[in-house]
Design an enzyme around this catalytic site. Structure first.
Site, mmCIF file in Angstrom:
data_model
loop_
_atom_site.group_PDB
_atom_site.id
_atom_site.type_symbol
_atom_site.label_atom_id
_atom_site.label_comp_id
_atom_site.label_asym_id
_atom_site.label_seq_id
_atom_site.Cartn_x
_atom_site.Cartn_y
_atom_site.Cartn_z
ATOM 1 N N ASP A 63 -36.872 -13.625 -3.385
ATOM 2 C CA ASP A 63 -38.259 -13.982 -3.043
ATOM 3 C C ASP A 63 -38.553 -13.907 -1.549
ATOM 4 O O ASP A 63 -39.478 -14.536 -1.059
ATOM 5 C CB ASP A 63 -38.540 -15.408 -3.528
ATOM 6 C CG ASP A 63 -37.615 -16.448 -2.878
ATOM 7 O OD1 ASP A 63 -36.825 -16.087 -2.004
ATOM 8 O OD2 ASP A 63 -37.718 -17.635 -3.272
ATOM 9 N N GLU A 68 -32.836 -11.315 -9.841
ATOM 10 C CA GLU A 68 -33.310 -12.715 -9.804
ATOM 11 C C GLU A 68 -34.835 -12.760 -9.972
ATOM 12 O O GLU A 68 -35.565 -13.389 -9.200
ATOM 13 C CB GLU A 68 -32.877 -13.428 -8.520
ATOM 14 C CG GLU A 68 -32.875 -14.949 -8.634
ATOM 15 C CD GLU A 68 -32.566 -15.623 -7.291
ATOM 16 O OE1 GLU A 68 -33.428 -15.625 -6.409
ATOM 17 O OE2 GLU A 68 -31.451 -16.151 -7.150
ATOM 18 N N GLU A 107 -42.614 -17.928 -0.589
ATOM 19 C CA GLU A 107 -41.675 -17.306 -1.530
ATOM 20 C C GLU A 107 -42.207 -17.209 -2.966
ATOM 21 O O GLU A 107 -41.885 -16.261 -3.682
ATOM 22 C CB GLU A 107 -40.337 -18.060 -1.520
ATOM 23 C CG GLU A 107 -39.526 -17.856 -0.248
ATOM 24 C CD GLU A 107 -39.937 -18.769 0.897
ATOM 25 O OE1 GLU A 107 -40.821 -19.631 0.686
ATOM 26 O OE2 GLU A 107 -39.392 -18.629 2.001
ATOM 27 N N HIS A 112 -34.605 -25.930 5.356
ATOM 28 C CA HIS A 112 -35.217 -24.861 6.161
ATOM 29 C C HIS A 112 -36.597 -24.399 5.706
ATOM 30 O O HIS A 112 -37.184 -23.513 6.295
ATOM 31 C CB HIS A 112 -34.299 -23.641 6.202
ATOM 32 C CG HIS A 112 -34.224 -22.913 4.876
ATOM 33 N ND1 HIS A 112 -33.355 -23.286 3.893
ATOM 34 C CD2 HIS A 112 -34.911 -21.859 4.390
ATOM 35 C CE1 HIS A 112 -33.497 -22.475 2.859
ATOM 36 N NE2 HIS A 112 -34.449 -21.598 3.125
ATOM 37 N N ARG A 161 -40.394 -23.532 4.992
ATOM 38 C CA ARG A 161 -41.604 -23.567 5.830
ATOM 39 C C ARG A 161 -42.564 -24.685 5.427
ATOM 40 O O ARG A 161 -43.204 -25.295 6.278
ATOM 41 C CB ARG A 161 -42.354 -22.229 5.702
ATOM 42 C CG ARG A 161 -41.821 -21.160 6.610
ATOM 43 C CD ARG A 161 -42.535 -19.845 6.357
ATOM 44 N NE ARG A 161 -42.203 -18.858 7.362
ATOM 45 C CZ ARG A 161 -41.031 -18.230 7.460
ATOM 46 N NH1 ARG A 161 -40.063 -18.497 6.618
ATOM 47 N NH2 ARG A 161 -40.822 -17.344 8.409
ATOM 48 N N HIS A 181 -30.228 -24.571 10.222
ATOM 49 C CA HIS A 181 -30.800 -23.219 10.163
ATOM 50 C C HIS A 181 -31.271 -22.820 11.565
ATOM 51 O O HIS A 181 -31.849 -23.643 12.278
ATOM 52 C CB HIS A 181 -31.973 -23.248 9.175
ATOM 53 C CG HIS A 181 -32.485 -21.892 8.802
ATOM 54 N ND1 HIS A 181 -33.191 -21.107 9.687
ATOM 55 C CD2 HIS A 181 -32.409 -21.177 7.652
ATOM 56 C CE1 HIS A 181 -33.515 -19.961 9.089
ATOM 57 N NE2 HIS A 181 -33.055 -19.984 7.846
HETATM 58 C C1 UD1 Z 1 -36.066 -16.671 5.020
HETATM 59 C C2 UD1 Z 1 -36.816 -16.499 3.708
HETATM 60 C C3 UD1 Z 1 -36.517 -17.660 2.769
HETATM 61 C C4 UD1 Z 1 -35.029 -17.901 2.621
HETATM 62 C C5 UD1 Z 1 -34.396 -18.033 3.984
HETATM 63 C C6 UD1 Z 1 -32.904 -18.141 3.823
HETATM 64 C C7 UD1 Z 1 -38.984 -15.400 3.896
HETATM 65 C C8 UD1 Z 1 -40.435 -15.582 4.074
HETATM 66 N N1 UD1 Z 1 -38.234 -16.516 3.918
HETATM 67 O O1 UD1 Z 1 -36.625 -17.797 5.671
HETATM 68 O O2 UD1 Z 1 -37.053 -17.357 1.498
HETATM 69 O O3 UD1 Z 1 -34.863 -19.095 1.899
HETATM 70 O O4 UD1 Z 1 -34.697 -16.865 4.756
HETATM 71 O O5 UD1 Z 1 -32.301 -18.691 4.936
HETATM 72 O O6 UD1 Z 1 -38.516 -14.316 3.718
HETATM 73 N N2 UD1 Z 1 -33.090 -16.852 12.808
HETATM 74 C C9 UD1 Z 1 -32.080 -16.565 13.725
HETATM 75 N N3 UD1 Z 1 -30.940 -15.951 13.241
HETATM 76 C C10 UD1 Z 1 -30.771 -15.633 11.945
HETATM 77 C C11 UD1 Z 1 -31.795 -15.950 11.042
HETATM 78 C C12 UD1 Z 1 -32.955 -16.560 11.485
HETATM 79 O O7 UD1 Z 1 -32.187 -16.834 14.896
HETATM 80 O O8 UD1 Z 1 -29.721 -15.086 11.596
HETATM 81 C C13 UD1 Z 1 -34.320 -17.530 13.314
HETATM 82 C C14 UD1 Z 1 -35.215 -16.556 14.078
HETATM 83 O O9 UD1 Z 1 -35.825 -17.230 15.154
HETATM 84 C C15 UD1 Z 1 -36.261 -16.197 13.034
HETATM 85 C C16 UD1 Z 1 -36.395 -17.511 12.282
HETATM 86 O O10 UD1 Z 1 -35.071 -18.033 12.219
HETATM 87 O O11 UD1 Z 1 -37.463 -15.755 13.625
HETATM 88 C C17 UD1 Z 1 -36.995 -17.436 10.908
HETATM 89 O O12 UD1 Z 1 -36.360 -16.483 10.087
HETATM 90 P P1 UD1 Z 1 -37.148 -15.910 8.789
HETATM 91 O O13 UD1 Z 1 -36.272 -14.929 8.090
HETATM 92 O O14 UD1 Z 1 -38.492 -15.454 9.186
HETATM 93 O O15 UD1 Z 1 -37.381 -17.167 7.919
HETATM 94 P P2 UD1 Z 1 -36.367 -18.128 7.177
HETATM 95 O O16 UD1 Z 1 -36.894 -19.504 7.346
HETATM 96 O O17 UD1 Z 1 -34.993 -17.830 7.603
HETATM 97 N N1 UDP Z 2 -24.854 -21.100 3.055
HETATM 98 C C1 UDP Z 2 -23.833 -20.666 3.908
HETATM 99 N N2 UDP Z 2 -23.650 -21.342 5.088
HETATM 100 C C2 UDP Z 2 -24.419 -22.385 5.467
HETATM 101 C C3 UDP Z 2 -25.474 -22.801 4.589
HETATM 102 C C4 UDP Z 2 -25.659 -22.132 3.398
HETATM 103 O O1 UDP Z 2 -23.111 -19.739 3.604
HETATM 104 O O2 UDP Z 2 -24.195 -22.929 6.562
HETATM 105 C C5 UDP Z 2 -25.067 -20.363 1.785
HETATM 106 C C6 UDP Z 2 -25.128 -21.207 0.534
HETATM 107 O O3 UDP Z 2 -23.845 -21.418 -0.002
HETATM 108 C C7 UDP Z 2 -26.016 -20.371 -0.380
HETATM 109 C C8 UDP Z 2 -26.923 -19.637 0.578
HETATM 110 O O4 UDP Z 2 -26.337 -19.760 1.868
HETATM 111 O O5 UDP Z 2 -25.285 -19.413 -1.097
HETATM 112 C C9 UDP Z 2 -28.301 -20.242 0.572
HETATM 113 O O6 UDP Z 2 -29.052 -19.689 1.603
HETATM 114 P P1 UDP Z 2 -30.326 -20.418 2.195
HETATM 115 O O7 UDP Z 2 -30.271 -21.870 1.901
HETATM 116 O O8 UDP Z 2 -30.437 -19.968 3.609
HETATM 117 O O9 UDP Z 2 -31.514 -19.698 1.414
HETATM 118 P P2 UDP Z 2 -32.181 -19.961 -0.029
HETATM 119 O O10 UDP Z 2 -31.114 -19.907 -1.055
HETATM 120 O O11 UDP Z 2 -32.904 -21.255 0.035
HETATM 121 O O12 UDP Z 2 -33.151 -18.825 -0.145
#
Ligand code: UD1
Ligand code: UDP
Length: 388
Positions: A100, A122, A136, A225, A227, A258
């Protein structure tokens, strides 16, 4: 089939990487039938790199779209601009997306523009609330509207898709590939490669959790994490954690924060420099599963963690108003406790101070799959392309 099927897997975030790794591995096992192509959007950077390392995946192409504090539009536009050249160069017969995220939805949209069939891994999870989880719920729904093949992880997901008028013969009940990923870890443990699943923390698990042995016997694990929780709800949840830590002086709270700047700021403002609260960088996947396994309680708004914890026999309190994963709640191993701090404290106390209730929640069940999802998905691809 004379020619190999060119299957392009596109993903961009940590959970997609974890859940697509088993599919990719299965495609590689069947190399006589498939040419697997791996494209990462780089919606995540460090968290994606951590997973690529762990699963030894080398992408054929990386769009590297992530920017600090990116908006949804930033991610959308960068992916839409970047993918056409990749499609033109690598000529996929089918594109697979997962879940998603913005990566999933925009990749599906781009594949549609290029007349490439789309498989959605999924598929079919729904809250039916446009704003929860945001964005999402709509990402997953819109990906489903564009998809040709729908790989539903559970019966409930399958029913959701049928109720939306998706033809029955395009929906496949496969289980969730996250269970496949977990099985891989368990196998690695048997081979001595992963010291993580004993249920008791090993020295390695403690180190991953920022602790030194010997340590308190009680570990709680927190991730947050989403939004829709930014601002007041997230602040409230963290303040509830502070109160709970005062009430339970023998508990260590492990919180891999996160990297989103909004989460970082709030977490550090409210929880930094507090005894027994460990704010960590994202933890390597195998070690994170070890931490789940060693924890007495898991508090999370994560989708993936909600799916893993039941397999590991760990009670999960879901810090969200809705969930598209009702199966854990129905099985009695997860409780949807919302984001109101008072309610969260009450729910934790209720569970911790009532051993009978706790024992009832500590059951290893697998409502999300049996570890064979990737094999099923790949088998379905063979069948579909044979017909063509
Ligand atoms: C995204 C997904 C969410 C998922 C989550 C998993 C969307 C809209 N959301 O949200 O569904 O649950 O990933 O974690 O697609 N950042 C870093 N390093 C990283 C990753 C993120 O610095 O490796 C920071 C950056 O500042 C980035 C911000 O996190 O701009 C947000 O990342 P983004 O992928 O937009 O949203 P998530 O909250 O991670
Ligand atoms: N996870 C990880 N390290 C962490 C936190 C989570 O490897 O420090 C793994 C967790 O086991 C799961 C996945 O990340 O498999 C979940 O990702 P996240 O919570 O970022 O996204 P979501 O599943 O909510 O989309």
């Amino acid at each position: 089939m004379s020619q190999k099927i060119r299957v392009m897997i596109v993903f961009g975030t940590r959970p997609e990487a974890i859940k697509m790794a088993p599919v990719l591995a299965e495609l590689h096992r069947q190399k006589t039938l498939f040419t697997p192509l791996t494209v990462v959007t780089g919606q995540h950077r460090e968290m994606l790199a951590q997973c690529l390392d762990r699963f030894k995946i080398t992408p054929d192409h990386d769009l590297a779209v992530m920017t600090a504090g990116q908006t949804l539009e930033d991610v959308n536009c960068a992916i839409l601009k970047g993918l056409p050249e990749v499609f033109d160069r690598l000529h996929p017969d089918v594109v697979l997306v997962q879940g998603d995220t913005t990566t999933s939805f925009v990749t599906a949209l781009s594949a549609f523009y290029h007349h490439i069939p789309i498989g959605h891994v999924e598929a079919g999870l729904r809250t039916r609330d446009k704003w929860n989880p945001f964005p999402e719920e709509m990402n997953r729904h819109l990906t489903g509207v564009l998809a040709d093949l729908h790989f539903a992880p559970t019966e409930q997901a399958q029913k959701n898709l049928l109720a939306e008028g998706i033809p029955k013969d395009r929906i496949y009940l496969t289980g969730n590939t996250i269970v496949d990923a977990l099985h891989e870890i368990m196998a690695a443990q048997t081979n001595g490669a992963s010291p993580t699943l004993s249920g008791r923390p090993t020295a390695r698990t403690l180190a991953a959790g920022g602790l030194k042995p010997p340590s308190a016997s009680r570990l709680w694990l927190l991730t947050l994490h989403r939004r829709e929780s930014f601002g007041k709800p997230m602040e409230g949840i963290f303040k509830a954690m502070r109160q709970l830590m005062t009430r339970y002086p023998d508990v260590e709270l492990i919180f891999p924060v996160h990297p989103n700047p909004k989460v970082q700021e709030t977490a550090h403002r409210i929880l930094a420099n507090r005894k027994r609260i460990h704010l960590l960088k994202p933890v390597d996947y195998f070690d994170f599963v070890g931490l789940q396994s060693a924890s007495e309680l898991i508090l999370t708004d994560s989708g993936g963690v909600q799916e893993e914890a039941p397999s590991l026999g760990k009670p999960v309190l879901v810090l969200r108003e809705t969930t598209e994963r009702p199966e854990g709640v129905t099985a009695g191993v997860a409780r949807l406790v919302g984001t109101n701090p008072k309610r969260i404290i009450e729910e934790v106390v209720r569970l911790m101070d009532n051993p009978q209730l706790y024992r009832k929640m500590v059951r290893a069940v697998n409502p999300y799959g049996d570890g064979q999802a990737a094999k099923r998905i790949v088998k379905i691809l063979v069948a579909v392309f044979k017909k063509k």
